[in-house]
Design a protein around this motif. Structure first.
Motif, mmCIF file in Angstrom:
data_model
loop_
_atom_site.group_PDB
_atom_site.id
_atom_site.type_symbol
_atom_site.label_atom_id
_atom_site.label_comp_id
_atom_site.label_asym_id
_atom_site.label_seq_id
_atom_site.Cartn_x
_atom_site.Cartn_y
_atom_site.Cartn_z
ATOM 1 N N ALA A 124 0.831 -1.203 0.000
ATOM 2 C CA ALA A 124 0.000 0.000 0.000
ATOM 3 C C ALA A 124 0.867 1.256 0.000
ATOM 4 N N LEU A 125 1.941 1.225 0.796
ATOM 5 C CA LEU A 125 2.850 2.366 0.849
ATOM 6 C C LEU A 125 3.570 2.527 -0.491
ATOM 7 N N GLN A 126 3.913 1.425 -1.130
ATOM 8 C CA GLN A 126 4.563 1.490 -2.443
ATOM 9 C C GLN A 126 3.640 2.160 -3.465
ATOM 10 N N TYR A 127 2.349 1.852 -3.403
ATOM 11 C CA TYR A 127 1.387 2.475 -4.318
ATOM 12 C C TYR A 127 1.374 3.990 -4.132
ATOM 13 N N LEU A 128 1.354 4.437 -2.877
ATOM 14 C CA LEU A 128 1.343 5.874 -2.595
ATOM 15 C C LEU A 128 2.660 6.525 -3.015
ATOM 16 N N VAL A 129 3.757 5.802 -2.807
ATOM 17 C CA VAL A 129 5.071 6.309 -3.184
ATOM 18 C C VAL A 129 5.137 6.576 -4.688
ATOM 19 N N ASN A 130 4.542 5.691 -5.477
ATOM 20 C CA ASN A 130 4.542 5.874 -6.928
ATOM 21 C C ASN A 130 3.712 7.082 -7.341
ATOM 22 N N ILE A 131 2.645 7.361 -6.615
ATOM 23 C CA ILE A 131 1.859 8.565 -6.892
ATOM 24 C C ILE A 131 2.703 9.806 -6.632
ATOM 25 N N VAL A 132 3.404 9.807 -5.503
ATOM 26 C CA VAL A 132 4.247 10.953 -5.148
ATOM 27 C C VAL A 132 5.345 11.150 -6.197
ATOM 28 N N ALA A 133 6.031 10.073 -6.563
ATOM 29 C CA ALA A 133 7.145 10.177 -7.510
ATOM 30 C C ALA A 133 6.688 10.718 -8.853
ATOM 31 N N ASN A 134 5.574 10.217 -9.357
ATOM 32 C CA ASN A 134 5.115 10.620 -10.681
ATOM 33 C C ASN A 134 4.443 11.984 -10.683
ATOM 34 N N ARG A 135 4.148 12.500 -9.508
ATOM 35 C CA ARG A 135 3.640 13.876 -9.410
ATOM 36 C C ARG A 135 4.724 14.870 -9.837
ATOM 37 N N TYR A 136 5.989 14.492 -9.606
ATOM 38 C CA TYR A 136 7.105 15.406 -9.884
ATOM 39 C C TYR A 136 7.901 15.003 -11.125
ATOM 40 N N SER A 137 7.439 13.995 -11.855
ATOM 41 C CA SER A 137 8.210 13.504 -12.992
ATOM 42 C C SER A 137 7.470 13.734 -14.306
ATOM 43 N N ASP A 138 8.221 14.105 -15.338
ATOM 44 C CA ASP A 138 7.631 14.300 -16.660
ATOM 45 C C ASP A 138 7.394 12.974 -17.377
ATOM 46 N N SER A 139 8.160 11.942 -17.015
ATOM 47 C CA SER A 139 7.981 10.605 -17.585
ATOM 48 C C SER A 139 7.620 9.624 -16.472
ATOM 49 N N HIS A 140 7.003 8.509 -16.851
ATOM 50 C CA HIS A 140 6.531 7.562 -15.840
ATOM 51 C C HIS A 140 7.693 6.908 -15.098
ATOM 52 N N LEU A 141 7.610 6.904 -13.779
ATOM 53 C CA LEU A 141 8.597 6.252 -12.932
ATOM 54 C C LEU A 141 7.976 5.036 -12.258
ATOM 55 N N ARG A 142 8.769 3.994 -12.107
ATOM 56 C CA ARG A 142 8.339 2.785 -11.401
ATOM 57 C C ARG A 142 9.199 2.657 -10.154
ATOM 58 N N ILE A 143 8.565 2.801 -8.987
ATOM 59 C CA ILE A 143 9.280 2.730 -7.712
ATOM 60 C C ILE A 143 8.926 1.423 -7.019
ATOM 61 N N VAL A 144 9.946 0.681 -6.606
ATOM 62 C CA VAL A 144 9.755 -0.531 -5.811
ATOM 63 C C VAL A 144 10.231 -0.232 -4.389
ATOM 64 N N LEU A 145 9.354 -0.424 -3.439
ATOM 65 C CA LEU A 145 9.683 -0.147 -2.037
ATOM 66 C C LEU A 145 9.986 -1.458 -1.330
ATOM 67 N N ASP A 146 11.111 -1.486 -0.610
ATOM 68 C CA ASP A 146 11.514 -2.702 0.097
ATOM 69 C C ASP A 146 11.960 -2.343 1.506
ATOM 70 N N ALA A 147 11.882 -3.297 2.404
ATOM 71 C CA ALA A 147 12.326 -3.094 3.788
ATOM 72 C C ALA A 147 12.897 -4.397 4.306
ATOM 73 N N GLU A 148 14.103 -4.332 4.835
ATOM 74 C CA GLU A 148 14.778 -5.495 5.401
ATOM 75 C C GLU A 148 14.802 -6.669 4.415
#
Length: 217
Positions: A124-148
């Protein structure tokens, strides 16, 4: 600012429903997760939908010269702030991979809070992170969130599970229906068994209750 509550079967559905109601794109809102979805008893009794709050951002004035904002920096700041509200002090490390930009989280405290049951909170946090990243990007970004290293550990677990269940299907000659999984986790199962000589896989059902079925060829 305008705020609305929206719900859906998944976090993504809830956000999408809210955007439709506001008639704006994802870069025009701040998203706060109010409640996680739950399947309930037997998959439907007491089931709960995902709930989110969408806050409409003011439109920025058009100016001749604008300062370029790095989307990854903004994403790292967002994740750090979310962790801080949970009482966690984290470090975000950026890694480039074929799947996109990986943001690996480490730090003191119980990072399991950021992962959740079988990675649901992390997804769920990864989904929100991708919204944030693409808000500031002119091209589509794919963010993968990982922990430990959760993603790698989970991938290995699912691959081992796939092999065991394939063997079970061959021995019993009966198909196996797995529990509901995210699209990313279903992809791991399909990939692990796609070249298997004796079994095949398919997905059945609607999100978020879509399942992988393993059966004989």
């Amino acid at each position: 600012m305008t705020k609305i509550l929206a719900s859906g079967k998944t976090i993504e559905d809830a956000v999408r429903n809210g955007l439709t109601e506001l008639q704006v794109s994802a870069d025009r809102v701040n998203v706060t997760v109010i409640g996680q979805p739950s399947r309930g008893l037997f998959g439907f009794i007491g089931a709960k939908k995902a709930k989110v709050e969408l806050e409409l951002l003011p439109e920025l004035p058009i100016v001749e010269t604008q300062v370029t904002t790095d989307p990854i920096t903004e994403t790292e700041r967002f994740v750090t702030e979310v962790a801080r509200t949970m009482g966690l002090d984290i470090t975000v490390t950026r890694q480039d991979s074929r799947d996109g930009v990986v943001l690996a989280l480490s730090g003191s405290g119980d990072l399991g809070m950021l992962i959740g049951r079988r990675g649901q909170t992390l997804d769920a946090l990864q989904y929100l992170v991708n919204i944030v990243a693409n808000r500031y990007s002119d091209s589509h970004l794919r963010i993968v969130l990982d922990a430990e290293d959760f993603r790698e550990r989970r991938r290995k677990t699912l691959e081992d599970l796939s092999d065991r269940l394939a063997g079970h299907v061959i021995r019993t000659k009966k198909e196996v229906v797995l529990e509901p999984m995210s699209p990313q986790e279903r992809k791991i199962i399909h990939s692990q068994l796609q070249n298997h000589a004796k079994v095949k896989t398919l997905s059945k059902g609607d999100e978020p209750n879509r399942r992988v079925i393993i059966s004989l060829k």
